[in-house]
Enzyme design. Sequence first.
Site, PDB file in Angstrom:
ATOM      1  N   TRP A  26       0.719  -1.114  -0.009  1.00 28.59           N
ATOM      2  CA  TRP A  26       0.003  -0.091   0.061  1.00 28.59           C
ATOM      3  C   TRP A  26       0.827   1.269   0.070  1.00 28.59           C
ATOM      4  O   TRP A  26       0.580   2.295  -0.667  1.00 28.59           O
ATOM      5  CB  TRP A  26      -0.845  -0.251   1.245  1.00 28.59           C
ATOM      6  CG  TRP A  26      -1.833   1.023   1.201  1.00 28.59           C
ATOM      7  CD1 TRP A  26      -2.536   1.776   0.616  1.00 28.59           C
ATOM      8  CD2 TRP A  26      -2.462   1.672   2.599  1.00 28.59           C
ATOM      9  NE1 TRP A  26      -3.207   2.899   0.869  1.00 28.59           N
ATOM     10  CE2 TRP A  26      -3.211   2.702   2.199  1.00 28.59           C
ATOM     11  CE3 TRP A  26      -2.255   1.376   3.896  1.00 28.59           C
ATOM     12  CZ2 TRP A  26      -3.920   3.506   3.214  1.00 28.59           C
ATOM     13  CZ3 TRP A  26      -2.936   1.882   4.797  1.00 28.59           C
ATOM     14  CH2 TRP A  26      -3.847   3.025   4.591  1.00 28.59           C
ATOM     15  N   ASP A  52       1.301  -8.852  -1.038  1.00 30.51           N
ATOM     16  CA  ASP A  52       0.092  -8.025  -1.330  1.00 30.51           C
ATOM     17  C   ASP A  52       0.112  -6.680  -2.168  1.00 30.51           C
ATOM     18  O   ASP A  52       0.626  -5.819  -1.241  1.00 30.51           O
ATOM     19  CB  ASP A  52      -0.486  -8.109  -0.175  1.00 30.51           C
ATOM     20  CG  ASP A  52      -2.212  -7.750  -0.322  1.00 30.51           C
ATOM     21  OD1 ASP A  52      -2.981  -8.464  -0.832  1.00 30.51           O
ATOM     22  OD2 ASP A  52      -2.431  -6.655   0.156  1.00 30.51           O
ATOM     23  N   TYR A  57      -3.407   0.924  -5.290  1.00 27.77           N
ATOM     24  CA  TYR A  57      -2.284   1.491  -4.357  1.00 27.77           C
ATOM     25  C   TYR A  57      -1.336   2.557  -5.157  1.00 27.77           C
ATOM     26  O   TYR A  57      -0.814   2.094  -6.538  1.00 27.77           O
ATOM     27  CB  TYR A  57      -1.280   0.331  -4.048  1.00 27.77           C
ATOM     28  CG  TYR A  57      -2.136  -0.559  -2.857  1.00 27.77           C
ATOM     29  CD1 TYR A  57      -3.421  -0.208  -2.502  1.00 27.77           C
ATOM     30  CD2 TYR A  57      -1.345  -1.551  -2.498  1.00 27.77           C
ATOM     31  CE1 TYR A  57      -4.007  -0.916  -1.317  1.00 27.77           C
ATOM     32  CE2 TYR A  57      -2.103  -2.393  -1.382  1.00 27.77           C
ATOM     33  CZ  TYR A  57      -3.387  -1.987  -1.113  1.00 27.77           C
ATOM     34  OH  TYR A  57      -4.103  -2.780  -0.190  1.00 27.77           O
ATOM     35  N   ASN A 159     -12.615  -6.900   2.955  1.00 29.48           N
ATOM     36  CA  ASN A 159     -13.368  -5.693   3.625  1.00 29.48           C
ATOM     37  C   ASN A 159     -14.755  -6.426   3.327  1.00 29.48           C
ATOM     38  O   ASN A 159     -15.764  -5.746   3.164  1.00 29.48           O
ATOM     39  CB  ASN A 159     -13.303  -4.543   3.072  1.00 29.48           C
ATOM     40  CG  ASN A 159     -11.947  -3.905   3.091  1.00 29.48           C
ATOM     41  OD1 ASN A 159     -11.619  -4.116   4.280  1.00 29.48           O
ATOM     42  ND2 ASN A 159     -11.116  -3.828   2.030  1.00 29.48           N
ATOM     43  N   GLN A 180      -9.694 -10.616   3.532  1.00 27.23           N
ATOM     44  CA  GLN A 180      -8.579  -9.639   4.051  1.00 27.23           C
ATOM     45  C   GLN A 180      -9.425  -8.700   4.904  1.00 27.23           C
ATOM     46  O   GLN A 180      -9.991  -7.432   4.332  1.00 27.23           O
ATOM     47  CB  GLN A 180      -7.932  -9.084   2.904  1.00 27.23           C
ATOM     48  CG  GLN A 180      -6.663  -8.435   3.393  1.00 27.23           C
ATOM     49  CD  GLN A 180      -5.792  -7.734   2.117  1.00 27.23           C
ATOM     50  OE1 GLN A 180      -5.335  -6.617   2.348  1.00 27.23           O
ATOM     51  NE2 GLN A 180      -5.526  -8.577   1.439  1.00 27.23           N
ATOM     52  N   LEU A 212      -0.499  -3.227  12.456  1.00 25.52           N
ATOM     53  CA  LEU A 212      -0.298  -2.233  13.481  1.00 25.52           C
ATOM     54  C   LEU A 212      -0.969  -1.039  13.617  1.00 25.52           C
ATOM     55  O   LEU A 212      -0.428  -0.053  14.189  1.00 25.52           O
ATOM     56  CB  LEU A 212       1.354  -1.745  13.380  1.00 25.52           C
ATOM     57  CG  LEU A 212       2.408  -2.743  13.114  1.00 25.52           C
ATOM     58  CD1 LEU A 212       3.730  -2.240  12.631  1.00 25.52           C
ATOM     59  CD2 LEU A 212       2.457  -3.898  14.191  1.00 25.52           C
ATOM     60  N   SER A 260       5.450  -2.258   6.543  1.00 24.94           N
ATOM     61  CA  SER A 260       6.496  -1.129   6.747  1.00 24.94           C
ATOM     62  C   SER A 260       7.294  -1.112   5.222  1.00 24.94           C
ATOM     63  O   SER A 260       7.480  -2.222   4.827  1.00 24.94           O
ATOM     64  CB  SER A 260       7.479  -1.965   7.690  1.00 24.94           C
ATOM     65  OG  SER A 260       8.705  -1.002   7.574  1.00 24.94           O
TER      66      SER A 260
HETATM   67  P1  NAP Z   1       0.646  -1.382   9.389  1.00 20.67           P
HETATM   68  O1  NAP Z   1       2.047  -2.394   9.771  1.00 20.67           O
HETATM   69  O2  NAP Z   1      -0.360  -1.372  10.273  1.00 20.67           O
HETATM   70  O3  NAP Z   1       1.167   0.157   9.498  1.00 20.67           O
HETATM   71  C1  NAP Z   1       2.521   0.407   8.620  1.00 20.67           C
HETATM   72  C2  NAP Z   1       3.047   1.671   8.740  1.00 20.67           C
HETATM   73  O4  NAP Z   1       3.321   1.796  10.225  1.00 20.67           O
HETATM   74  C3  NAP Z   1       4.178   2.152   8.068  1.00 20.67           C
HETATM   75  O5  NAP Z   1       4.020   3.362   7.420  1.00 20.67           O
HETATM   76  C4  NAP Z   1       5.519   2.130   9.005  1.00 20.67           C
HETATM   77  O6  NAP Z   1       6.427   2.867   8.722  1.00 20.67           O
HETATM   78  C5  NAP Z   1       4.744   2.419  10.470  1.00 20.67           C
HETATM   79  N1  NAP Z   1       5.602   2.064  11.458  1.00 20.67           N
HETATM   80  C6  NAP Z   1       5.860   2.640  12.545  1.00 20.67           C
HETATM   81  N2  NAP Z   1       6.488   2.074  13.430  1.00 20.67           N
HETATM   82  C7  NAP Z   1       6.732   0.617  12.964  1.00 20.67           C
HETATM   83  C8  NAP Z   1       7.266  -0.185  13.504  1.00 20.67           C
HETATM   84  N3  NAP Z   1       7.988  -0.325  14.551  1.00 20.67           N
HETATM   85  N4  NAP Z   1       7.231  -1.389  12.608  1.00 20.67           N
HETATM   86  C9  NAP Z   1       6.739  -1.398  11.572  1.00 20.67           C
HETATM   87  N5  NAP Z   1       6.051  -0.341  10.728  1.00 20.67           N
HETATM   88  C10 NAP Z   1       5.964   0.485  11.793  1.00 20.67           C
HETATM   89  O7  NAP Z   1       0.282  -1.643   7.956  1.00 20.67           O
HETATM   90  P2  NAP Z   1      -0.247  -0.885   6.824  1.00 20.67           P
HETATM   91  O8  NAP Z   1       0.731  -0.334   5.742  1.00 20.67           O
HETATM   92  O9  NAP Z   1      -1.300  -0.016   7.237  1.00 20.67           O
HETATM   93  O10 NAP Z   1      -1.158  -2.113   5.962  1.00 20.67           O
HETATM   94  C11 NAP Z   1      -0.440  -3.099   5.595  1.00 20.67           C
HETATM   95  C12 NAP Z   1      -0.716  -3.743   4.333  1.00 20.67           C
HETATM   96  O11 NAP Z   1      -2.217  -4.146   4.574  1.00 20.67           O
HETATM   97  C13 NAP Z   1      -0.883  -2.986   3.092  1.00 20.67           C
HETATM   98  O12 NAP Z   1       0.285  -2.667   2.613  1.00 20.67           O
HETATM   99  C14 NAP Z   1      -1.917  -3.588   2.252  1.00 20.67           C
HETATM  100  O13 NAP Z   1      -1.114  -4.479   1.427  1.00 20.67           O
HETATM  101  C15 NAP Z   1      -2.889  -3.993   3.027  1.00 20.67           C
HETATM  102  N6  NAP Z   1      -4.136  -3.135   3.318  1.00 20.67           N
HETATM  103  C16 NAP Z   1      -4.875  -3.328   2.757  1.00 20.67           C
HETATM  104  C17 NAP Z   1      -6.248  -2.659   2.775  1.00 20.67           C
HETATM  105  C18 NAP Z   1      -7.584  -3.198   2.261  1.00 20.67           C
HETATM  106  O14 NAP Z   1      -8.652  -2.635   2.089  1.00 20.67           O
HETATM  107  N7  NAP Z   1      -7.558  -4.530   1.909  1.00 20.67           N
HETATM  108  C19 NAP Z   1      -6.339  -1.540   3.423  1.00 20.67           C
HETATM  109  C20 NAP Z   1      -4.966  -0.922   3.758  1.00 20.67           C
HETATM  110  C21 NAP Z   1      -3.960  -1.880   3.817  1.00 20.67           C
HETATM  111  P3  NAP Z   1       7.844   2.629   7.890  1.00 20.67           P
HETATM  112  O15 NAP Z   1       7.500   2.174   6.462  1.00 20.67           O
HETATM  113  O16 NAP Z   1       8.591   3.769   7.996  1.00 20.67           O
HETATM  114  O17 NAP Z   1       8.280   1.453   8.573  1.00 20.67           O
END
Ligand code: NAP
Length: 295
Positions: A26, A52, A57, A159, A180, A212, A260
């Site tokens: 994403w 994924d 995206y 969703n 998902q 997270l 991340s």
């Molecule tokens: P997340 O793991 O909840 O958040 C990731 C974000 O947290 C990144 O910006 C990361 O920054 C930050 N972060 C802060 N501290 C961190 C730490 N200690 N360790 C790791 N990350 C940290 O996941 P998300 O990016 O929101 O979502 C993950 C995946 O879910 C997406 O890439 C996508 O594939 C999927 N997704 C699906 C939908 C859907 O509708 N199906 C919607 C949203 C997401 P850094 O990059 O700087 O580490």
Amino acid sequence: MLTRPSESRPLGKSGISVSPLAWGMWRFKGDDVLAARALVESALDSGITLFDTADIYGADGAGFGTAEALLGRVLADAPELRARMVLATKGGIVPGVPYDSSPSYLESALDASLRRLGVDQVDLWQIHRPDLLAHPQETARTLERMVQSGKVRAIGVSNFTASQVSALVAFLSVPLASIQPEFSALRTAPLWDGVVDQAMAHDLAVLAWSPLGGGRLGAADGPVGGLLAAQGRKFGVSSSAAAYSWLMEHPATVIPIVGSQTPARIREACDAFKVEWTRAEWYAVLEASIGERLP
Ligand code: NAP
């Protein structure tokens, strides 16, 4: 102690085997193919095989399709990486509409994804969000045609409510491999709304997005973050590793999608396997999340 997650697991009834953690794109952006490739390789080298992405995206900045196109450039640069990954993408969100699961749109969206990725086939193709104006019977025929065409190995949804999944599954002649939902220690709705129960009953893989809470659980803030950080300290790992492991401890063998875009944090995600939970510890996080004691 509760049961430990196994090394790899089936993606539902698809016959495809995937790692216990996935990596999500994403937030995958930019024009630096070498940096993008380093991210992909840090996930693969950490043992993560499930990747994924989605056609949309990039739409919040760089443009619709740009995350897929960037991965396509990485794969053009290093074609050998494709065979190491289980490649998942999604379609069905159309900015300004907002959802279209009509057969013609979904088929064109899949073809456009394959073109951007530079591949003939994706391993998992998911409907990103339910289109309330699409009859599940028609959607089922579209998904079946995608599999029959060889462009898609397995199908999933994202969703969808449990009843939307049931309606679709009632018409499908091929297995639905995955769901998902948004699922984290901060967003526990799938535990209560029937989504993970249905996944266990029908053998659907559960891919947890924003594990997270979009990054909030990367820090030790608040009651949930505090408990996760303490659990992490017990096993010498970060709060984020504890946050992934809290999800993975669920018997639906939940697969957190690591979001991340930092190689060190992607590698660190695998520390989740070091964390163990007692029932009392696991429930304490849930109680902190919902803000009340369970009866
Ligand atoms: P997340 O793991 O909840 O958040 C990731 C974000 O947290 C990144 O910006 C990361 O920054 C930050 N972060 C802060 N501290 C961190 C730490 N200690 N360790 C790791 N990350 C940290 O996941 P998300 O990016 O929101 O979502 C993950 C995946 O879910 C997406 O890439 C996508 O594939 C999927 N997704 C699906 C939908 C859907 O509708 N199906 C919607 C949203 C997401 P850094 O990059 O700087 O580490």
